[in-house]
Enzyme design. Structure first.
Site, PDB file in Angstrom:
ATOM      1  N   CYS A 188       7.645  -4.424  15.557  1.00 14.34           N
ATOM      2  CA  CYS A 188       7.219  -3.362  16.472  1.00 14.34           C
ATOM      3  C   CYS A 188       5.779  -3.658  16.899  1.00 14.34           C
ATOM      4  CB  CYS A 188       7.311  -2.004  15.788  1.00 14.34           C
ATOM      5  SG  CYS A 188       9.005  -1.553  15.320  1.00 14.34           S
ATOM      6  N   ASN A 220      -2.908   4.982  16.050  1.00 16.20           N
ATOM      7  CA  ASN A 220      -4.021   4.643  15.172  1.00 16.20           C
ATOM      8  C   ASN A 220      -4.382   3.175  15.353  1.00 16.20           C
ATOM      9  OD1 ASN A 220      -4.373   7.191  13.660  1.00 16.20           O
ATOM     10  ND2 ASN A 220      -2.268   6.792  13.019  1.00 16.20           N
ATOM     11  N   GLY A 258       7.440  -1.634   5.879  1.00 17.57           N
ATOM     12  CA  GLY A 258       8.818  -2.091   5.842  1.00 17.57           C
ATOM     13  C   GLY A 258       9.813  -1.145   6.482  1.00 17.57           C
ATOM     14  N   GLU A 273       0.827  -1.194   0.000  1.00 12.90           N
ATOM     15  CA  GLU A 273       0.000   0.000   0.000  1.00 12.90           C
ATOM     16  C   GLU A 273       0.868   1.253   0.000  1.00 12.90           C
ATOM     17  OE1 GLU A 273      -3.881  -1.793   2.325  1.00 12.90           O
ATOM     18  OE2 GLU A 273      -2.383  -0.711   3.495  1.00 12.90           O
ATOM     19  N   LEU A 277      11.171   6.516  17.411  1.00 17.87           N
ATOM     20  CA  LEU A 277      11.710   6.419  18.770  1.00 17.87           C
ATOM     21  C   LEU A 277      10.693   5.802  19.729  1.00 17.87           C
ATOM     22  CD1 LEU A 277      14.230   7.113  20.436  1.00 17.87           C
ATOM     23  CD2 LEU A 277      13.154   9.319  20.968  1.00 17.87           C
ATOM     24  N   CYS A 335      -0.977   6.456   9.918  1.00 20.65           N
ATOM     25  CA  CYS A 335       0.324   5.942  10.341  1.00 20.65           C
ATOM     26  C   CYS A 335       0.161   4.688  11.184  1.00 20.65           C
ATOM     27  CB  CYS A 335       1.046   7.016  11.152  1.00 20.65           C
ATOM     28  SG  CYS A 335       2.694   6.532  11.671  1.00 20.65           S
ATOM     29  N   SER A 364      12.518   7.138   7.089  1.00 23.84           N
ATOM     30  CA  SER A 364      12.228   6.834   8.488  1.00 23.84           C
ATOM     31  C   SER A 364      12.747   5.445   8.824  1.00 23.84           C
ATOM     32  CB  SER A 364      10.722   6.907   8.742  1.00 23.84           C
ATOM     33  OG  SER A 364      10.424   6.536  10.072  1.00 23.84           O
TER      34      SER A 364
END
Length: 401
Positions: free
Chosen positions: A138, A327, A187, A114, A242, A370, A219
């Site tokens: 994560c 989100n 990714g 996406e 972070l 996000c 990022s």
């Protein structure tokens, strides 16, 4: 010397013609295209510049439509090259103007990613993916729940920009609706280093999309050695995921922190800035989750870390903070912090003279915000099945036409 008789049946077997590998020109940056035209086609290097304009400025992929290329050159291109762009499986507009595309990667029906366009006052930002899935796990990111499949090629990365720019009617250097690119999609970009850097080169090339280096942001979750390598090979803006200012908490959110703890990460960011005067700041992204990392003490820890970073770089506002309200996605255990907690967190940082912004949530009605990118269905098996059904439906419609 005895002769060996060859069975007559073998003499009738046709010998297959050698398959000529065709180079996808979307995989090449300016230097790569120049070498391809000179070494493979025996043509002048300026032909590569014409090709880049056809592909990235006019969005033309059919060699026969490239009218300033001679017939003989077009014949050689048909023999040795092709321009393959991602197939749009579907696109979704949001009520707030955000736009999300699901793009097919490859031809096997197994991979889709996406990419998201976010319009704002005076700018338009494209969020680009670098991998199918992600292997960093994560805990607060939807992409992590689908696991890692593979790296995207350069063509698949820059192809996202091509699809969006063509859809938007973007004209580089003139009618520019796409002003910024952020490598913040699916990714970890630094785990696909070569392809990402090559794609970012095309984004910044005047023959490509003509974006200033400061308008292309990569990022990362904190791959320290690759941040150091990036410092020597590119001058794009750097953002770091972070999400916590102490190692114990960050390890629970970003497992990579066990290998590259905060102190090492911050020093690599300082080296990134010190290595090039054009780079004046690093953005530190901090996703706020209710009761997890949104308390006043967490804000004070982050403020101290930012002041230490400014001192290390010897520059005020070297570290900028981007607060991101979490989100939600199906199956997550985390919740978004309340507006009161978000504003209180920001106030502590601002009072400590830390430049801090709160990212406005965009595209959450189409799962384009996000941390929500992963595909239309919940797991990889179902996503692939949905993807195949979509392609089969398109094939049936084409056959009926």
């Amino acid at each position: 010397m005895n002769e060996v008789a060859i069975p007559s049946v073998l003499l009738d077997v046709p010998v297959p013609a050698a398959t000529v590998h065709k180079q996808n020109l979307l995989d090449l940056d300016r230097e790569g295209l120049e070498h391809f035209f000179a070494d493979t086609l025996g043509e002048a290097r300026y032909r590569a510049h014409q090709m880049m304009k056809w592909i990235h400025h006019r969005y033309v992929t059919d060699f026969d439509q490239m009218t300033d290329l001679g017939k003989a050159l077009r014949a050689k291109l048909h023999q040795h090259a092709e321009v393959l762009v991602p197939n749009v499986v579907f696109d979704k507009p949001s009520t707030d103007g955000t736009h999300k595309w699901l793009l097919a990667m490859g031809t096997d029906g197994k991979n889709a990613i996406e990419t998201v366009y976010i319009p704002d006052k005076g700018r338009g930002t494209l969020c680009v993916s670098s991998q199918v899935g992600c292997g960093l796990n994560c805990t607060f990111c939807s992409t992590a729940t689908q696991g890692f499949n593979r790296n995207l090629t350069t063509a698949e990365i820059i192809g996202q920009v091509w699809v969006a720019a063509r859809h938007l009617g973007n004209v580089p250097h003139q009618q520019r609706r796409l002003t910024n690119v952020v490598m913040m999609g699916m990714g970890e970009p630094l785990m696909n280093f070569d392809n990402v850097v090559r794609a970012m080169s095309v984004m910044r090339d005047d023959l490509g999309y003509g974006l200033a280096s400061k308008r292309v942001t990569l990022s990362t979750s904190g791959l320290v050695p690759m941040i150091d390598r990036l410092a020597t090979e590119s001058d794009v803006s750097l953002a770091v995921s972070l999400h916590a200012a102490n190692d114990a908490l960050r390890e629970s959110l970003v497992p990579l922190n066990k290998k590259y703890p905060i102190a090492e990460l911050m020093e690599s960011c300082a080296r990134y800035l010190r290595g090039n005067k054009k780079r004046d700041s690093v953005t530190f992204e901090y996703t706020l989750m209710k009761g997890i990392n949104d308390q006043p003490e967490h804000a004070r820890q982050l403020a101290r870390l930012m002041r230490q970073f400014d001192n290390a770089v010897q520059s005020k506002d070297a570290g900028k903070v981007n607060l991101i309200p979490f989100n939600p996605f199906p199956g997550t255990r985390y919740e978004r912090s309340g507006e009161t907690e978000i504003r209180a967190f920001q106030k502590i940082l601002l009072d400590a003279q830390v430049l801090t912004m709160v990212r406005r949530t965009r595209g959450d009605d189409i799962d384009a915000a996000c941390g929500q990118l992963k595909g239309q269905v919940m797991d990889r098996t179902r996503r692939q099945a949905e993807f195949r059904r979509t392609l089969e439906g398109q094939a049936d419609r084409d056959a009926a036409a």
